[in-house]
Design an enzyme around this catalytic site. Structure first.
Site, short mmCIF file in Angstrom:
data_model
loop_
_atom_site.label_atom_id
_atom_site.label_comp_id
_atom_site.label_asym_id
_atom_site.label_seq_id
_atom_site.Cartn_x
_atom_site.Cartn_y
_atom_site.Cartn_z
N PHE A 1 52.24 42.91 44.60
CA PHE A 1 52.60 41.51 44.47
C PHE A 1 51.28 40.72 44.30
O PHE A 1 50.49 41.10 43.45
CB PHE A 1 53.56 41.10 45.61
N ASN A 2 51.00 39.66 45.02
CA ASN A 2 49.83 38.83 44.66
C ASN A 2 48.66 39.05 45.62
O ASN A 2 48.61 38.42 46.68
CB ASN A 2 50.23 37.35 44.66
N SER B 1 33.63 45.94 32.31
CA SER B 1 34.09 44.87 31.42
C SER B 1 34.51 43.65 32.24
O SER B 1 34.52 42.54 31.73
CB SER B 1 35.26 45.36 30.55
N LYS C 1 52.06 47.53 31.53
CA LYS C 1 52.34 48.16 32.82
C LYS C 1 53.66 48.94 32.77
O LYS C 1 53.75 50.06 33.25
CB LYS C 1 52.41 47.09 33.93
N TYR D 1 50.69 42.02 28.76
CA TYR D 1 50.14 42.65 29.98
C TYR D 1 51.26 43.38 30.73
O TYR D 1 51.14 44.56 31.07
CB TYR D 1 49.48 41.59 30.87
N SER E 1 52.54 46.51 38.82
CA SER E 1 52.55 45.10 39.20
C SER E 1 53.99 44.60 39.34
O SER E 1 54.90 45.08 38.64
CB SER E 1 51.84 44.31 38.10
N LEU F 1 45.91 31.46 41.51
CA LEU F 1 45.91 30.33 42.46
C LEU F 1 44.78 30.38 43.48
O LEU F 1 44.05 29.39 43.64
CB LEU F 1 47.28 30.29 43.18
#
Ligand code: NAD
Ligand code: UFG
Length: 338
Positions: A177-178, A34, A152, A148, A124, A199
């Site tokens: 984290f990111n 997906s 989680k 979202y 997350s 970002l």
């Protein structure tokens, strides 16, 4: 040891599959594509020089999931499959609850039926909501600010309940984290659909000329330069955290919840500068209004991961930017060009 990797064709999953195979694990990938394609798996196969069993199916479909457990002796599951776009989750909450929560429920039911009770779950940093302070430790209170994040949080609680009901379950909740960066080969990486929300893909697509200008969402936060601060972590370091989780999973006597971050916070403008230095490309940007739901600062205290997993992030911001850029430059249209 055979590992089922749900969502293994996706961004973090594909990088983790490489390390699993390099560490000697057998892997089965299960994905409904997906938000991914078979091409990522073909490229992973090229990197590891091995054919990887790949099954197309949906975690919400019990028959699909049962078929894997019938065909393979699965020892543990790394569960990446899920939808992850915060804004989309606000518009389509039921789709997120169905895919993420119901999908995980079906997966766990089948695991239970087939006696496979070891799972590493992709959680997350979003479960910390708007943290009271930074750095964030695992004992900080949790809350959700969007569907979202709520999915989680609910899955974390569902897995905790499962453990309480049956101590044979071995559960690791990894709070990422990111993640940014890409495999150093430049052949696999993050391939967002449409205009990126995050970002780093926005920066790389601006640098490659696909987008004209980065909007910096707010310059009046309480941070060193007014722009949002995050804990960016190289996806290969993140993948390594999963290998470490598998190494301890059999020894667990409670649900293990661990932050995977570097402990360093960079602002949006720090990231633009670091990327420009690493790539030699200019990233035009303009200051835009704050994005709804964003927080000022979010970065991890990663010391617990070091203590319990003997894991710490190794790659610095220059490597993260260089690897993101190599992937973007080699694949301006992601996997779609192939
Ligand atoms: P991704 O979209 O690249 O990968 C997820 C994969 O799961 C995709 O290949 C998708 O096709 C598959 N999938 C989705 N729903 C499915 C279903 N019902 N059945 C089978 N397959 C399904 O995302 P990612 O960045 O690799 O993230 C992996 C996991 O990590 C997700 O659960 C995400 O929520 C979590 N996470 C990601 C980030 C991030 O910034 N990338 C941060 C924190 C947590
Ligand atoms: N930002 C911009 N312009 C953009 C995109 C982002 O200025 O075009 C800023 C944001 O305002 C924020 C920072 O860059 O300050 C990082 O934003 P991202 O969208 O890349 O990441 P978030 O921290 O908002 O969220 C990400 C994932 C979530 C996950 C969270 C924690 O999207 O799913 O990291 O892991 F929950």
């Amino acid at each position: 040891m055979k590992i089922l990797v749900t969502g293994g064709a996706g961004y973090i999953g594909s990088h983790t599959v490489i390390l699993l195979i390099e560490s000697g694990y057998d892997v089965v990938i299960f994905d409904n594509f997906s938000n991914s394609s078979k091409e990522s798996v073909a490229r992973v196969e090229n990197i590891v020089q091995k054919k990887i069993p790949l099954i197309k199916g949906d975690i919400r479909n019990k028959e699909d999931v049962e078929n894997i457990f019938k065909a393979h002796n699965i020892d543990a599951v790394i569960h990446f499959a899920g939808l992850k776009a915060v804004g989309e989750s606000v518009e389509q909450p039921l789709r997120y609850y169905d895919n993420n929560i119901y999908g995980t429920l079906v997966l766990c039911e089948v695991m239970q039926k087939y006696g496979c009770k070891s799972i590493v779950f992709s959680s997350s940093a979003t479960v910390y909501g708007d943290p009271l302070s930074t750095p964030i430790t695992e004992s900080f209170p949790c809350s959700a600010t969007n569907p979202y994040g709520r999915s989680k949080l609910f899955i974390e609680e569902m897995l905790q309940d499962l453990y309480t009901s049956d101590k044979a379950w071995k559960i690791v909740l990894l709070r990422y984290f990111n993640p940014i960066g890409a495999h150093e080969s430049g052949t696999i990486g993050e391939d967002p659909n449409g205009i990126p929300n995050n970002l780093m893909p926005y920066i790389t697509q601006t640098a490659v000329g696909k987008l004209s200008c980065l909007g910096v969402f707010g310059d009046d936060y309480d941070t060193h330069d007014g722009t949002g601060v995050r804990d960016y972590i190289h996806v290969v370091d993140l993948a390594e955290g999963h290998i470490k989780a598998l190494e301890v999973i059999d020894t667990l006597e409670e649900v293990l919840t661990v932050n995977l971050g570097t402990g360093i916070g960079y602002s949006v403008l720090d990231m633009v500068k670091a990327f420009e230095e690493a790539s030699g490309k200019e990233v035009p940007f303009c200051i835009a209004p704050r994005r709804a739901g964003d927080i000022a600062k979010c970065y991890a205290d990663p010391s617990y991961a070091k203590e319990v997993l003997q894991w710490e992030a190794k790659k610095n911001i220059v490597q993260m930017c260089e690897d993101s850029w190599r992937w973007q430059q080699n694949n301006p249209n992601g996997y779609k060009g192939s």
